[in-house]
Structures are given as C-alpha cells and as structure tokens.
Design an enzyme around this catalytic site. Structure first.
Site, PDB file in Angstrom:
ATOM      1  N   GLY A 151       0.809  -1.209   0.000  1.00 37.71           N
ATOM      2  CA  GLY A 151       0.000   0.000   0.000  1.00 37.71           C
ATOM      3  C   GLY A 151       0.843   1.260   0.000  1.00 37.71           C
ATOM      4  N   CYS A 152       0.475   2.201   0.861  1.00 37.22           N
ATOM      5  CA  CYS A 152       1.158   3.495   0.911  1.00 37.22           C
ATOM      6  C   CYS A 152       2.603   3.374   1.362  1.00 37.22           C
ATOM      7  CB  CYS A 152       0.407   4.435   1.844  1.00 37.22           C
ATOM      8  SG  CYS A 152      -1.284   4.812   1.299  1.00 37.22           S
ATOM      9  N   ALA A 153       2.938   2.326   2.091  1.00 36.80           N
ATOM     10  CA  ALA A 153       4.313   2.140   2.551  1.00 36.80           C
ATOM     11  C   ALA A 153       5.258   1.745   1.429  1.00 36.80           C
ATOM     12  CB  ALA A 153       4.363   1.091   3.661  1.00 36.80           C
ATOM     13  N   ALA A 154       4.703   1.372   0.282  1.00 34.78           N
ATOM     14  CA  ALA A 154       5.529   0.822  -0.802  1.00 34.78           C
ATOM     15  C   ALA A 154       6.487   1.844  -1.385  1.00 34.78           C
ATOM     16  CB  ALA A 154       4.634   0.250  -1.898  1.00 34.78           C
TER      17      ALA A 154
ATOM     18  N   PHE B 260       4.302   4.899   5.441  1.00 34.75           N
ATOM     19  CA  PHE B 260       3.495   4.102   6.371  1.00 34.75           C
ATOM     20  C   PHE B 260       2.362   3.436   5.596  1.00 34.75           C
ATOM     21  CE2 PHE B 260       4.747   8.082   8.662  1.00 34.75           C
ATOM     22  CZ  PHE B 260       5.802   7.532   9.383  1.00 34.75           C
TER      23      PHE B 260
END
Length: 377
Positions: free
Chosen positions: A142-145, A338
């Site tokens: 997700g956004c942590a990628a 995150f």
C-alpha cells in the site's frame, strides 16, 4: 553502514491526471449521494478536516462514480498506466542523467490495479531497457511501498555499488471507488485519495539528491486488519480501522531509534519527507518527535494539493524539496512511508551535490525536461 559506498536518490518526476475534483465538489457529492446516511454530518466534518483542497482523477468524476465491474476497471488501470508511465519514466531518467541502458533494476509499486506480467516487463520491451534488467514488483504494501521501493533500491546498490535502480509508482486510487461501501472509513477515503504517477532513479554512483545511508522497517504487532483490502467480485474494497489515526504514537519512537542507530538526533535533522496519509499523521509526528510544523511542509503541500496519492506521496514531497532548491550539502534527512501491516519503511541519509560519476550537463537537461524551462544559456 558508514564507510560504505552510498547510493543517491535523485530528483523524482511526477505527473497527475487532468481531471480535478475540489473539496467543495467532494462535499457536495457526499451530501447528495448519502443524504440519508445517519453519520453523514460526521463524514462531511472528517473530509473537511483532511485539508485536501484538490485531487486529480484518471477519469472524469462522472465515470469515477460508476462501477462497470472489476474486469473493466482493471482494463482502465492497465491502459492508463501504459499511456502515462513512459513520459514520467523518461523525465526521471533525464533528471538523474541516466538512460534506459544504465538501469539494472526496475522496482514497480502499485496497489490500485493488477497486471501479470508486471508493467516492468512492458517497460523493458517498449522503452529500451536491457533484457537482463531485473524486475521487482511490489503490490501489497500500500502506501508504505514508496518507502519500501527506496529501501530495496538502496539494498540493491549496496550489493552492486555501480548499479542504478529505477523506481516507478503508479497509483490510480479512484479506480478503487466502491459505491456500495458506506462505512465512515470508506466514505472518508472517498474524499482523501487521489491519483498520480511518479518515478525516480537511485544511482549507485554520482547524482544529486539524498545519499541513502541507512534504512529500516518496522511492523506494529497485531495491526494486520487495521488497513486492508477485502478482495471481492467488485474488486478491491478498502478497509480502514478507526484506530489507524493513532498509530504515530507507536511509530514515532521507531523513527527516533533508526535515526539514533545512525548517530543522529531527530530534532537536529534538516529535512523530512513523510507519507501524508492524513493530517493527523503529520500533526502527531510534530508532537511526538518534538518538531515544528514547518519541517513537514512538503508532505503537507502534497496532501493539500493532491490528496493521499498512496506510494507516490514520498516522491511528490521529495520533488517539492527539489523545487525549493534542494537542501544544503550534507544536510541530514529522513524519508518515511506508512501503510498496511501497520508497516513503516524508513530511510536516513544526507544531501549530496554531484557526487563522483555525476554528469551535470545530463542532469541539467533532465531538469529542463521536467520543468519545461530552458536553464542553460
């Protein structure tokens, strides 16, 4: 990690779709579409509190609100990715003073559509990358990628110091809109997420940007179901737990520890590129890290002007730092993403200008391509 050859994260390239939706339009749609919802007023207040003034959508809002089925939506994802990614890749390569033949690994990150083989194969076949270019698709962070992609590129360049890595982030969050999901978390996400494509090169030798010196990852135990997708016949259904906004209390000490391992102090650092999933992330980090709001101005601007663009947030915020003239030589910085898990991906490093092997003329040409402004005489 001190004393080892340092890879440099160069200037990112960013593109957002041409269709724009404002906060006012979002609020009006929420009022009309969910006029009978018992928590409508709460949802409207939460959307206002995001501070997201504009978002960019890959389709007109009228098309975005329709749901033609998962298959057709994924076809839109693939077609739009192939139409929009190449120019961003060309800009990122030029920014770093590199060509497709110089790239040894492509990291492709996206959580908003699916193709197999990965779009990395299509890029190699159509853009002049060498057939032996390694491929690393990341789909489920997700956004942590965005942070994970930077860290895996760093790891690769530590193993192969002369290597160059291309990172591509393609996030069409609007294609995950689900009209039947009416929970407060889902309705809030409808006013928070936006679409963007970004790319950046990590050079093993030379380049201007952030010299990557240390990276780390942390999983908050027993939070797997706080941010997740339910995969159903209609596609990806975003699930957001009400406890998510409080996660910075748990993750701020992790950032401090990773910085301390490097012999630095968070409060003495010069720049921060933080995934702005929402305003509370930035507000809480200011509190728990004892930092002034100004330290997160680039992430805040991304959130305000483009919304949460998932894994592309860190690249958009970093591009804003470049647009602002970059940082002073040896300035200390931190990048943090995150996402689901709850996962934090953190990179620590210092600013470098034209290190060994850099080609200033090619990097200048890349800046001209990105900005559309002729900078040389």
């Amino acid at each position: 990690m001190r004393g080892e050859p340092m890879a440099t994260l160069c200037r990112p390239a960013i593109a957002v779709p041409e269709h724009v939706i404002t906060m006012q339009q979002t609020l009006e749609l929420a009022r009309e579409t969910h006029h009978g919802h018992p928590q409508r007023d709460l949802v409207l207040r939460l959307i206002r509190n995001t501070g997201v003034q504009t978002r960019h959508l890959v389709q007109p809002v009228e098309e975005t609100l329709k749901h033609p089925g998962f298959e057709l939506r994924n076809q839109v994802y693939e077609a739009e990715a192939k139409a929009r990614v190449p120019e961003v890749v060309r800009q990122a390569l030029a920014n770093a003073g590199t060509d497709p033949a110089d790239i040894d690994l492509i990291v492709y990150v996206s959580c908003t559509g699916f193709t197999m083989p990965s779009l990395t194969a299509w890029l190699i076949n159509t853009m002049g990358f060498r057939p032996e270019t390694r491929q690393l698709p990341i789909a489920q962070l997700g956004c942590a990628a965005g942070g994970a992609a930077i860290n895996r590129a760093h790891d690769f360049c530590r193993a192969y110091p002369d290597a160059n890595v291309l990172i591509v982030s393609c996030e069409f969050c609007s294609l995950c809109y689900q009209p039947t999901d009416i929970g407060v978390g889902s309705l809030l996400s409808n006013g928070l997420f936006g679409d963007a494509v970004s790319a950046a090169v990590v050079r093993g030798q030379g380049g201007t940007g952030m010299s990557l010196e240390r990276n780390g990852s942390h999983l908050v135990p027993d939070t797997e179901d706080w941010i997740s997708y339910a995969v159903r016949d209609t596609g990806f259904h975003f699930l957001l737990d009400k406890r998510v906004p409080g996660t910075m209390e748990m993750l701020a000490p992790v950032l401090k520890d990773i910085v301390a391992l490097h012999g630095w102090s968070v409060t003495a650092m010069d720049f921060f590129i933080i995934h702005a999933g929402g305003p509370r992330i930035l507000d809480d980090l200011c509190h728990y890290l004892d930092l002034p709001m100004e330290m997160f101005r680039y992430s805040r601007a991304t959130l305000t002007e483009r919304g949460n663009i998932a894994s592309s947030v860190v690249f958009d915020a970093l591009a804003r730092l470049f647009d602002d003239g970059g940082a002073a030589a040896s300035a200390q910085g931190l990048i943090a993403g995150f996402g689901p898990g709850i996962t934090a991906e953190v990179a620590v490093g210092s600013w470098t200008h034209h290190g060994p092997g850099a080609d200033p003329d090619r990097e200048l040409a890349g800046l001209e391509l990105t900005t559309g402004v002729a900078l040389s005489g």
